[in-house]
Enzyme design. Structure first.
Site, PDB file in Angstrom:
ATOM      1  N   ASP A 196      -4.645  -0.436   6.089  1.00 14.15           N
ATOM      2  CA  ASP A 196      -5.860  -0.197   6.868  1.00 14.15           C
ATOM      3  C   ASP A 196      -5.842  -0.986   8.177  1.00 14.15           C
ATOM      4  O   ASP A 196      -5.423  -2.148   8.203  1.00 14.15           O
ATOM      5  CB  ASP A 196      -7.069  -0.641   6.021  1.00 14.15           C
ATOM      6  CG  ASP A 196      -8.393  -0.274   6.648  1.00 14.15           C
ATOM      7  OD1 ASP A 196      -8.771   0.897   6.526  1.00 14.15           O
ATOM      8  OD2 ASP A 196      -9.040  -1.160   7.232  1.00 14.15           O
ATOM      9  N   GLU A 237      12.484  -4.730  -2.223  1.00 12.55           N
ATOM     10  CA  GLU A 237      12.918  -5.335  -3.497  1.00 12.55           C
ATOM     11  C   GLU A 237      12.674  -4.369  -4.652  1.00 12.55           C
ATOM     12  O   GLU A 237      13.226  -4.508  -5.726  1.00 12.55           O
ATOM     13  CB  GLU A 237      12.124  -6.617  -3.785  1.00 12.55           C
ATOM     14  CG  GLU A 237      12.495  -7.779  -2.906  1.00 12.55           C
ATOM     15  CD  GLU A 237      11.473  -8.912  -3.069  1.00 12.55           C
ATOM     16  OE1 GLU A 237      10.803  -9.003  -4.129  1.00 12.55           O
ATOM     17  OE2 GLU A 237      11.351  -9.703  -2.116  1.00 12.55           O
TER      18      GLU A 237
HETATM   19  C1  GLC Z   1     -10.259   2.001   8.610  1.00 10.16           C
HETATM   20  C2  GLC Z   1     -10.814   2.866   7.499  1.00 10.16           C
HETATM   21  C3  GLC Z   1     -12.280   3.007   7.690  1.00 10.16           C
HETATM   22  C4  GLC Z   1     -12.905   1.635   7.602  1.00 10.16           C
HETATM   23  C5  GLC Z   1     -12.268   0.676   8.598  1.00 10.16           C
HETATM   24  C6  GLC Z   1     -12.604  -0.743   8.273  1.00 10.16           C
HETATM   25  O1  GLC Z   1     -10.373   2.586   9.841  1.00 10.16           O
HETATM   26  O2  GLC Z   1     -10.132   4.093   7.460  1.00 10.16           O
HETATM   27  O3  GLC Z   1     -12.870   3.856   6.738  1.00 10.16           O
HETATM   28  O4  GLC Z   1     -14.278   1.711   7.856  1.00 10.16           O
HETATM   29  O5  GLC Z   1     -10.868   0.744   8.580  1.00 10.16           O
HETATM   30  O6  GLC Z   1     -11.929  -1.171   7.129  1.00 10.16           O
END
Ligand code: GLC
Length: 516
Positions: A196, A237
């Protein structure tokens, strides 16, 4: 030797809150997903990416994680997650989990300890600053200020909501913790990690203001690559584990830096997702993507929708078919019939380009954005900050029946489903050759060309056409009138009715060519 499945896989994004509810509380869960795995097996996908399932106060729908080594009770528990991974593997489906390294929940024990005492070691895991005034005027990713005050002179940084304090990636304990989390899930059979906000982890410690022309203080700092190199060593790994980055980056060269051979295996193609439904722009986006990835030996990805963006049936039904968070088109007129026709053609496009394709849950059903969620039911924290809600693409799936909740739950779904979805349920579409679902099922089954070479075919103005190997072609008509199909043996699949031997506007066809 590994099989590098991520290079040409079809990867289905499960948004657990909205996939299927097993316990009747109106929120999707692992029991629901396990009970509906057959849908994904029948669709023929190679892997599932699970949006976050960890314990979370749900300030940002689970992207505010308070424990990366467990499952939120609303979804189930760890043993169910392990059972789900095992059952998916039995069905030949790999599992990618979502890791959120930029920030954690303000309820996470680290942040709680950091709040309690200025001398707690955890204080340095975050970005606390002493200042009479707000330390910088940085604007967070959801809009609004990126700092929250804990007392008169103390602030902490959060690029998203105040409930998502940013971690300090300069600190070795933060690095060590995430390396351990990666191993925790790889040891439990996870086949991949979706990362993310992958480009945001590092901040310039001098905290300069964002200034045009100067290096950005928190987007894409070079230090982030060292983290991904160490993650890659961990993935290597194990056998056949993939790291897939959420990297929003207009600069193609900076983007491909994340895909160097010792870093991530793949990253989402947001350039393609945001591209207008236009032959010239589409063609140049595809060329840009293919060139950039060929240069670095990484597989391209093709993404039409996800849990953050307006569903593409809706996008392609508008006068402006682009997507960006800055250009809020909510509520502008939509022609859903047109959007659906184009979305069908787009599926054949995305599923026949070289690389891997992502399917966001519900796109295989042709769902559109629910733009009429009553304001008092909107849960997305982005709404208050930007006036745009992502909830419209997060509405629970319709499975069967003639009215909401369409067997998503025995209770009340956490977001309302449009009554018009009665024609879009899995049950209503199954066996109907003209349905979106059967189009996706056929297309995924027919993707036997996935390891074959790509070449453009010149079919004239407004037509995008290419071959894969010696006997497969895809033709997409983005011109204003029907066009003749190239010579072929059979039409394998078409996104809409043909006009004799001609391909109508906004329609795509897959052809079996005569072998030369
Ligand atoms: C990313 C995710 C989104 C979230 C953001 C903060 O963009 O896809 O849904 O709100 O990160 O974690």
């Amino acid at each position: 030797m590994t099989n590098q499945w991520w290079r040409d896989a079809v990867i289905y994004q499960v948004y657990p809150r909205s996939f299927a509810d097993g316990d009747g509380d109106g929120v999707g869960d692992l029991a629901g997903i396990r009970a509906r795995l057959g849908h994904l097996r029948d669709l023929g996908v190679d892997a599932i990416w699970m949006s976050p399932w960890y314990p979370s106060p749900m300030a940002d729908a689970g992207y505010d994680v308070s424990d990366f080594r467990d499952i939120d009770p609303v979804f189930g528990d760890l043993s169910e997650a392990e059972a789900l991974i095992a059952e998916a593997h039995e069905a030949g489906i790999r599992i990618i989990i979502d890791i959120v390294p930029n920030h954690i929940s303000s309820e996470h024990p680290w942040f709680q300890a950091a709040l309690k005492s200025e001398t707690a070691p955890e204080r340095d895991y975050f970005w606390f600053r002493k200042s009479q005034n707000m330390p910088t005027n940085w604007i967070g990713e959801f809009g609004g200020t990126a700092w929250t005050q804990v007392d008169e002179t103390t602030w902490y940084l959060h690029l998203f909501t105040p409930e998502q304090p940013d971690l300090n990636w300069e600190h070795p304990a933060v690095r060590a913790e995430f390396e351990s989390i990666l191993r925790f899930w790889f040891d439990r059979g996870a086949d991949g990690i979706r990362i993310d906000s992958a480009a945001l982890l590092f901040k310039d410690p001098a905290l300069p203001e964002v200034t045009e022309g100067a290096p950005h203080p928190f987007h894409d700092l070079d230090a982030v690559h060292d983290v991904y190199r160490s993650w890659r060593r961990i993935a290597d790994e194990y056998s056949d584990r993939a790291l897939i980055g959420e990297v929003w980056m207009p600069d193609v060269e900076r983007f491909t830096n994340y895909l160097r051979p010792d870093e991530l295996h793949a990253a989402f193609n947001f350039d393609f997702l945001g591209c207008a439904w236009d032959p010239y722009l589409m063609r140049s986006c595809i060329d840009r993507t293919l060139d950039a990835h060929a240069g670095i030996g990484a597989p391209p990805t093709w993404v039409l929708s996800n849990h953050d963006v307006t569903r593409h049936v809706t996008r392609y039904g508008r006068a402006d078919t682009t997507f960006s968070f800055e250009n809020n088109l909510d509520g502008t007129p939509v022609d859903l019939e047109l959007g659906t026709r184009r979305a069908r053609a787009a599926a054949l496009l995305a599923l026949s380009l070289p690389g891997s394709a992502y399917v966001y849950q519900g796109e295989e059903l042709g769902l559109w954005e629910n733009e009429s969620i009553p304001e008092d039911q909107i849960q997305d924290p982005m709404y208050a900050r930007r006036g745009h809600t992502r909830d419209g693409c997060r509405v629970p799936l319709p499975w069967s029946g003639d009215e909401p909740p369409f067997d998503f739950t025995t209770g009340v779904p956490w977001l309302p489903q449009p009554a018009e979805w009665k024609d879009r349920t899995v049950q209503a579409q199954t066996g109907d050759p003209s349905s979106m679902l059967e189009l996706y099922r056929s297309a995924i089954r027919l993707r036997t060309f996935r390891d074959q070479g790509f070449a453009w075919l010149d079919r004239g103005e407004g037509v995008l056409a290419w071959t894969r190997g010696s006997d497969f072609a895809c033709v997409l008509n983005l011109s204003g009138a029907p066009v003749p199909l190239p010579e072929h043996e059979t039409v394998l699949l078409a996104s809409g009715p043909l006009d004799g031997d001609r391909l109508p506007q906004d329609t795509a066809a897959w052809l079996r060519l005569r072998k030369k």
